[in-house]
Design an enzyme around this catalytic site. Structure first.
Site: not given
Ligand SMILES: [Zn+2]
Length: 505
Positions: A84, A105, A165, A167, A310, A314, A357-358
């Site tokens: 991320t 991260n 988040k 970040r 995300d 997960h 981001d991915h």
């Molecule tokens: Zn991410």
């Protein structure tokens, strides 16, 4: 902003300004810049979700961007690892970890000899809660598009960056953001910031937090948006590849949030359900109004990163009904946001892009069930194997200082003591590591410094390698193989290897 080739699987660019001819387009762009740029990152969004759930989307969200904007197809990530923090930084700096310095991260800081988190900064204090805000973007070494927009306009415009988040809010905002805000879960349930940006929350954020919207959402039941029987794009609701919320016996709808929040860290639960995206759109609207974005004589920037996609991915996997429902609902939230921008900034006054981001790989156990090669990388066994090999070759495993992010850091003092060179130790270990189960490639930092890989996964690895911060040996697992650790340490739960699939098949 450093120049670099940066390509993404999902990139939608949407401008409300009408383009008539090439000449008009150029004149219009040069003479009348947008009042506001809105950058949207959808955490873990795969490109195929645009097509997979297309018939479930309304006309005003993803479809509006796809059909009335521009789409970049057939583009790829050009660095490893696609975590991320790395993804957000690469999007906004236009370069890779090799230059921007955000190599993961969390990573092992070989100078401080301890693990560090990408945006932690003890020089600052939390603003708006007791903890969770001592952060800054100082580990990001290059400027972002948001920084460059500030420089180009002599710091007269506003940049606000928001996410669930920390970040994902801090890194896109760059070094010059007026403020980045993120959601503090636990028993707080508020949007907070860091004293890096300001010493007190502005009144509009205080007012927003006072509305307790998180409570409204968490006192509801999460059920599917449409009849669950129509969710034919995903696998069975009850399948063995999903994670469970605490207090839930089966990973199935409905989810009684009021009950679940008691055992799932209270307000933190909102991160893991579609309402995390809903409250972020609520907050985006409050931001636009509170900061008067798009109302000045310059071009403002609003960076928004949706994180709940995300968390859901997960926990439930990319083929789950929970994930499908999350995207159907996110589509409605995008529509709500676009309509709000139309009304409050003006239909022809803003430019918006959406990317990810991915992505994510299917649950390996599910792929195995379908006889597709995939698996889990056993980190504990790998470490034992590594220490044993170090002992065998060099008489001591003390030369290994740290193993994290699939990188091996040597203990320089111990190497000196043993009169060993980095090159010698690297080569011996590389030759052994490649034989370990589920290792696909292994390369030493020495090789990365002396070779110019121009294509394939080794090129990605090289772009992700930073001589200043990365380890001495870099390991890549087999395609569709993720890390599963029995030790519960800080290993990331998944190592997104979707790019391997694309490059190798
Ligand atoms: Zn991410």
């Amino acid at each position: 902003m450093k120049k670099g080739i940066l390509l993404f699987f999902t990139l939608l660019i949407f401008s409300c300004k009408p383009y008539k001819t090439a000449t008009n387009n150029l004149e219009k762009t040069e003479n009348t810049p947008p009042k506001l740029v809105v950058g949207i990152v959808v955490d873990q969004m795969r490109y195929d979700y645009l097509k997979k759930f297309y018939n479930k989307y309304g006309d005003g969200g993803f479809k509006r961007l796809m059909n009335k904007g521009f789409q970049l197809r057939n583009v790829h990530y050009n660095y490893i690892p696609t975590f991320t923090a790395v993804g957000h930084t690469s999007i906004y700096t236009g370069t890779t970890p090799n230059s921007h310095g955000i190599i993961s991260n969390w990573w092992y800081d070989k100078y401080a000899k301890k693990g560090v988190y990408c945006v932690d900064d003890s020089n600052y204090k939390t603003v708006g809660a007791k903890s969770g805000g001592a952060k800054s973007p100082f580990r990001m070494l290059t400027t972002t598009v948001t920084d460059e927009l500030k420089l180009a306009q002599n710091n007269r415009n506003k940049t606000i960056s928001i996410s669930i988040k920390d970040r994902s809010a801090i890194l896109p905002g760059g070094h010059t953001a007026n403020t980045a805000y993120w959601f503090q879960g636990g028993n707080d349930g508020k949007f907070i910031t860091s004293s890096y940006y300001r010493d007190e929350l502005p009144q509009w954020v205080k007012d927003f937090n006072a509305l307790n919207k998180a409570d409204d959402y968490l006192n509801q039941v999460w059920n599917t948006y449409f009849d669950i029987n129509s969710y034919t794009e995903s696998i069975a609701d009850n399948n063995p590849f999903e994670g469970l919320f605490k207090g839930k016996k089966e990973p199935t709808f409905p989810y009684d949030l009021k009950e679940l929040r008691k055992k799932n860290k209270n307000y933190s639960l909102i991160k893991k359900i579609p309402a995390g995206n809903t409250i972020l759109v609520d907050f985006a609207q409050a931001t636009i109004k509170g900061e008067n974005l798009g109302k000045g004589n310059t071009t403002d920037f609003l960076a928004i990163s949706f994180s709940s996609t995300d968390y859901v991915g997960h926990q439930f996997g990319v083929d789950s009904k929970e994930l499908e429902d999350t995207y159907i609902r996110l589509d409605r939230e995008l529509e709500r946001l676009l309509n709000f921008l139309d009304e409050n900034v003006g239909k022809n006054e803003y430019t918006l892009f959406l990317t990810a981001d991915h992505a994510a790989v299917q649950v390996p156990a599910y792929l195995n069930k379908l006889k597709i090669p995939a698996g889990y990388f056993d980190m504990k066994k790998f470490k034992d194997f590594l220490y044993e090999k170090a002992k065998y070759h060099f008489g001591t495993s003390d030369i290994i200082e740290n193993v994290s992010n699939l990188q091996i850091f040597f203990n320089r003092e111990e190497l000196k003591k043993q009169r060993l060179s980095v090159e010698e130790v690297s080569q011996k270990l590389v030759n052994d590591i490649i034989t370990f189960d589920k290792v696909y490639k292994v390369v030493s930092a020495t090789t990365l410094q002396n070779t110019n890989f121009t294509k394939g996964v080794l090129n990605c690895l090289q772009n992700g390698y930073n001589q200043k911060f990365s380890g001495d040996i870099l390991v890549m697992p087999m395609p569709s193989t993720i890390i599963y650790s029995h030790t519960g340490s800080y290993q990331p739960r998944s190592y997104p290897f979707e790019f391997i699939k694309y490059f190798t098949t």
